[in-house]
Design a protein around this motif. Structure first.
Motif, PDB file in Angstrom:
ATOM      1  N   GLU A  14      31.634  41.785  21.709  1.00 39.42           N
ATOM      2  CA  GLU A  14      32.178  43.002  21.124  1.00 39.42           C
ATOM      3  C   GLU A  14      32.662  43.992  22.183  1.00 39.42           C
ATOM      4  OE1 GLU A  14      29.640  44.809  18.242  1.00 39.42           O
ATOM      5  OE2 GLU A  14      29.180  42.936  17.221  1.00 39.42           O
ATOM      6  N   TRP A  15      32.227  43.857  23.426  1.00 37.32           N
ATOM      7  CA  TRP A  15      32.689  44.775  24.455  1.00 37.32           C
ATOM      8  C   TRP A  15      33.620  44.098  25.466  1.00 37.32           C
ATOM      9  CZ3 TRP A  15      26.901  44.798  25.385  1.00 37.32           C
ATOM     10  CH2 TRP A  15      26.503  43.885  26.365  1.00 37.32           C
ATOM     11  N   ALA A  16      33.990  42.847  25.218  1.00 36.19           N
ATOM     12  CA  ALA A  16      34.839  42.116  26.173  1.00 36.19           C
ATOM     13  C   ALA A  16      36.171  42.822  26.413  1.00 36.19           C
ATOM     14  CB  ALA A  16      35.072  40.694  25.665  1.00 36.19           C
ATOM     15  N   HIS A  17      36.713  43.467  25.387  1.00 33.99           N
ATOM     16  CA  HIS A  17      38.020  44.116  25.532  1.00 33.99           C
ATOM     17  C   HIS A  17      37.972  45.337  26.446  1.00 33.99           C
ATOM     18  CE1 HIS A  17      36.033  46.565  22.469  1.00 33.99           C
ATOM     19  NE2 HIS A  17      36.917  47.520  22.714  1.00 33.99           N
ATOM     20  N   LEU A  18      36.782  45.808  26.811  1.00 32.75           N
ATOM     21  CA  LEU A  18      36.651  46.978  27.667  1.00 32.75           C
ATOM     22  C   LEU A  18      36.725  46.631  29.152  1.00 32.75           C
ATOM     23  CD1 LEU A  18      33.712  48.799  25.811  1.00 32.75           C
ATOM     24  CD2 LEU A  18      36.161  49.302  25.631  1.00 32.75           C
ATOM     25  N   GLN A  19      36.738  45.346  29.474  1.00 32.60           N
ATOM     26  CA  GLN A  19      36.746  44.936  30.876  1.00 32.60           C
ATOM     27  C   GLN A  19      38.031  45.412  31.556  1.00 32.60           C
ATOM     28  OE1 GLN A  19      36.401  40.705  31.555  1.00 32.60           O
ATOM     29  NE2 GLN A  19      35.470  41.033  33.567  1.00 32.60           N
ATOM     30  N   GLN A  20      37.885  45.982  32.755  1.00 33.27           N
ATOM     31  CA  GLN A  20      39.007  46.569  33.473  1.00 33.27           C
ATOM     32  C   GLN A  20      39.598  45.548  34.446  1.00 33.27           C
ATOM     33  OE1 GLN A  20      41.839  48.229  34.418  1.00 33.27           O
ATOM     34  NE2 GLN A  20      40.705  49.943  33.532  1.00 33.27           N
ATOM     35  N   PRO A  21      40.836  45.111  34.234  1.00 31.51           N
ATOM     36  CA  PRO A  21      41.433  44.106  35.121  1.00 31.51           C
ATOM     37  C   PRO A  21      41.917  44.670  36.450  1.00 31.51           C
ATOM     38  CG  PRO A  21      42.992  44.705  33.422  1.00 31.51           C
ATOM     39  CD  PRO A  21      41.723  45.450  33.104  1.00 31.51           C
ATOM     40  N   ILE A  22      42.157  45.987  36.519  1.00 25.31           N
ATOM     41  CA  ILE A  22      42.664  46.610  37.739  1.00 25.31           C
ATOM     42  C   ILE A  22      41.517  47.274  38.489  1.00 25.31           C
ATOM     43  CG2 ILE A  22      44.261  48.327  38.660  1.00 25.31           C
ATOM     44  CD1 ILE A  22      45.970  47.933  36.188  1.00 25.31           C
ATOM     45  N   ASN A  23      41.361  46.904  39.755  1.00 27.81           N
ATOM     46  CA  ASN A  23      40.288  47.425  40.604  1.00 27.81           C
ATOM     47  C   ASN A  23      38.924  47.306  39.915  1.00 27.81           C
ATOM     48  OD1 ASN A  23      38.877  48.595  42.708  1.00 27.81           O
ATOM     49  ND2 ASN A  23      39.406  50.690  42.138  1.00 27.81           N
ATOM     50  N   PRO A  24      38.466  46.079  39.668  1.00 31.13           N
ATOM     51  CA  PRO A  24      37.158  45.892  39.023  1.00 31.13           C
ATOM     52  C   PRO A  24      36.011  45.968  40.029  1.00 31.13           C
ATOM     53  CG  PRO A  24      38.157  43.763  39.408  1.00 31.13           C
ATOM     54  CD  PRO A  24      39.136  44.791  39.942  1.00 31.13           C
ATOM     55  N   ASP A  25      36.190  46.766  41.087  1.00 32.63           N
ATOM     56  CA  ASP A  25      35.208  46.872  42.155  1.00 32.63           C
ATOM     57  C   ASP A  25      34.479  48.212  42.049  1.00 32.63           C
ATOM     58  OD1 ASP A  25      33.727  46.980  44.443  1.00 32.63           O
ATOM     59  OD2 ASP A  25      35.412  46.860  45.836  1.00 32.63           O
ATOM     60  N   PRO A  26      33.268  48.238  41.508  1.00 26.88           N
ATOM     61  CA  PRO A  26      32.556  49.509  41.343  1.00 26.88           C
ATOM     62  C   PRO A  26      32.181  50.162  42.669  1.00 26.88           C
ATOM     63  CG  PRO A  26      31.118  47.666  40.793  1.00 26.88           C
ATOM     64  CD  PRO A  26      32.494  47.108  40.982  1.00 26.88           C
ATOM     65  N   ILE A  27      31.993  49.357  43.730  1.00 22.28           N
ATOM     66  CA  ILE A  27      31.649  49.933  45.033  1.00 22.28           C
ATOM     67  C   ILE A  27      32.811  50.770  45.542  1.00 22.28           C
ATOM     68  CG2 ILE A  27      30.986  49.400  47.407  1.00 22.28           C
ATOM     69  CD1 ILE A  27      29.763  46.792  46.353  1.00 22.28           C
ATOM     70  N   ASN A  28      34.016  50.199  45.480  1.00 21.60           N
ATOM     71  CA  ASN A  28      35.208  50.922  45.896  1.00 21.60           C
ATOM     72  C   ASN A  28      35.419  52.173  45.054  1.00 21.60           C
ATOM     73  OD1 ASN A  28      38.403  51.182  45.195  1.00 21.60           O
ATOM     74  ND2 ASN A  28      38.079  50.784  47.373  1.00 21.60           N
TER      75      ASN A  28
END
Length: 516
Positions: A287-301
């Protein structure tokens, strides 16, 4: 400014158009009241020196205006508390306008304008590539999954060493964690340094040599052998702070995933308050798959974008136009008094997607009111909240707060003198946040409007005993209350002096009798 809105866009507006400026929000500022002959009160604004003479009933009404709200909202609150004033809306509004014009009330629009003034960052972010510390805990499978996500999503070539700080106690899991360090050394473009028991003891021995006379404190805060009979929740975090002194730090729990998911209701406007996070509830991960961010998926950055900046510099990154009077809704005058354009962002946080990170359901009544109402309005959502660990918890917009709370991936500006964590018991994150706020009262925390997956292995499930909402044992909250109380009375200005004052108070508590 006019009596209709109290808000100016800094441009001419054609009265014939249907455009309406956004309403301002105001709050009763930090004032003291002194009785004077004739039965009136002299109000003195302790921040700007402005004064005004009012009747006691006006002062009583102003005390109800303790949070930033529109004139209409304040008027409704005053009438709700004083039903006999029904029908006097216009008179109440005129009095509030008079108090604003007199400098007794504070305008959110004026606050916005001052905060947008650019202030030079004295610390700077050049040549300060962050240290990454991964906290491991008996979960080799989770650590492997985290490392795979880092190798896929993170720009590791821009980072300093990755430290694997071993909290694990079982020999089999320790061996697997060491093997994972060796395996991923060739896949991650940054040095991987396993920091197990022998490395920890070596650090402690070095500290003892350099800091003679402080052995007890060193063992209390950083020595695993000192806490063999306790679950040490904050000890590894202290080790991470020691290893990253003088640099920025990103701390990651091993059951998180290095990936980015947008919030369910993404907003752009910037907010500031001490309000709790919002929450949304799901039946499954699909149900939350559509929320995935394809651009800059790097939380550290992403953490690095604002960590260590001043508030005004962060506004430049996030968009100054997104800071509006509405963003201060429900913030208090005291909170705003500590927010400056040069307030340093010492901690950055993000939301969590999956397990909320608590041992039971006692956190649910403390979520944002809008989320609680949404949950209770749906039987399906209430069932999911009570019986599932498929939760989004976080912010829908960039949010600044006076103090930090908890995040599975957290940024720290360790170029400043940060306080330690309490080595044992729960709520160590909250206590750290209050101590940091005490030492740096003008600092702020940035909570980003995105989340990282937090999916423990094996998957945790709510138990029947969790449904009774009985609070779990944690750090005594009266300590937090005392820190808040003492913060207001502590006159020390420098962080070092404030830390000394705080430690003196803790020592006073430590030497008290068990009964007291």
């Amino acid at each position: 400014m006019n009596n209709e809105t109290g808000f100016s866009l800094g441009m001419s507006v054609n009265p014939a158009t249907t455009f309406k400026p956004l309403p301002d929000r105001v709050v009763f500022d930090l004032c003291r009241a002194y009785p004077v002959p004739g039965g009136k009160l002299l109000l003195h604004n302790t921040r700007n020196g402005k004064r005004a003479m009012v009747k006691p009933e006006v002062y009583a009404s102003l005390l109800l205006c303790s949070e930033f709200k529109t004139f209409e909202e304040h008027t409704a609150t005053i009438i709700e508390r004083n039903p006999g004033m029904q029908g006097q809306q216009e008179d109440i509004r005129n009095v509030l306008q008079s108090m604003l014009d007199s400098g007794i009330m504070l305008s959110a629009k004026n606050v916005c304008d001052k905060l947008k003034l650019k202030v030079e960052n004295k610390t700077g972010n050049e040549n300060t590539a962050p240290v990454v510390a991964i906290i491991t805990w008996e979960r080799p499978q989770a650590l492997e999954r985290l490392l795979e996500s880092i190798a896929s999503n993170s720009h590791t070539e821009k980072l300093n060493p990755y430290y694997f700080i071993e909290e694990t106690r079982k020999a089999e899991n320790i061996s697997q964690n060491q093997a994972l360090t060796n395996r991923f050394a060739s896949e991650i473009s940054a040095p991987l340094q396993y920091f197990g028991r022998s490395e920890q003891q070596s650090l402690i021995s070095g500290l003892e040599r350099k800091l003679p006379g402080h052995e007890d404190a060193i063992h209390f805060l950083a020595d695993p052998s000192h806490w063999t009979d306790q679950w040490t929740t904050g000890l590894s975090r202290n080790l991470a702070l020691l290893l990253s002194c003088g640099r920025r730090l990103v701390m990651i729990d091993d059951d998180a995933i290095c990936d980015v998911y947008d919030s369910p209701r993404q907003k752009h406007h910037i907010t500031f308050s001490d309000n709790p996070r919002e929450a949304a509830f799901f039946g499954s991960e699909q149900e939350w798959a559509h929320l995935q961010q394809p651009i800059n998926p790097d939380p550290i950055n992403r953490h690095m974008q604002c960590l260590g900046l001043t508030f005004s510099e962060a506004l430049t990154v996030l968009g100054q136009n997104h800071l509006k009077p509405a963003g201060f809704a429900n913030a208090t005058a005291l909170e705003i008094s500590e927010l400056q354009s040069d307030s340093a962002i010492l901690v950055t946080e993000c939301g969590s997607l999956g397990c909320p990170g608590t041992g039971n359901n006692t956190w649910l009544p403390n979520i944002a009111t809008v989320s609680l109402k949404s949950m209770l309005a749906s039987g399906e959502k209430t069932t999911q909240a009570l019986g599932s660990r498929k939760v989004w918890s976080g912010r829908n917009q960039p949010h600044f707060a006076p103090r930090s709370n908890m995040s599975q991936i957290t940024g720290f500006d360790n170029r400043r003198m940060l306080p330690p964590y309490l080595p044992i018991t729960r709520s160590e994150d909250r206590l750290f946040g209050y101590m940091l706020d005490f030492i740096f009262p003008e600092s702020v925390v940035l909570d980003y409007p995105w989340a990282v997956p937090h999916l423990p292995i094996p998957d945790r499930q709510w138990l029947d005993k969790d449904l009774n909402f009985k609070p779990a044992d944690s750090f005594p909250m009266f300590f937090v209350e005392k820190i808040i109380e003492y913060k207001s009375s502590c006159s020390s200005a420098s962080p070092g002096d404030r830390l000394s004052a705080l430690s003196t108070w803790f020592n006073d508590m430590a030497t008290a009798s068990a009964d007291s």
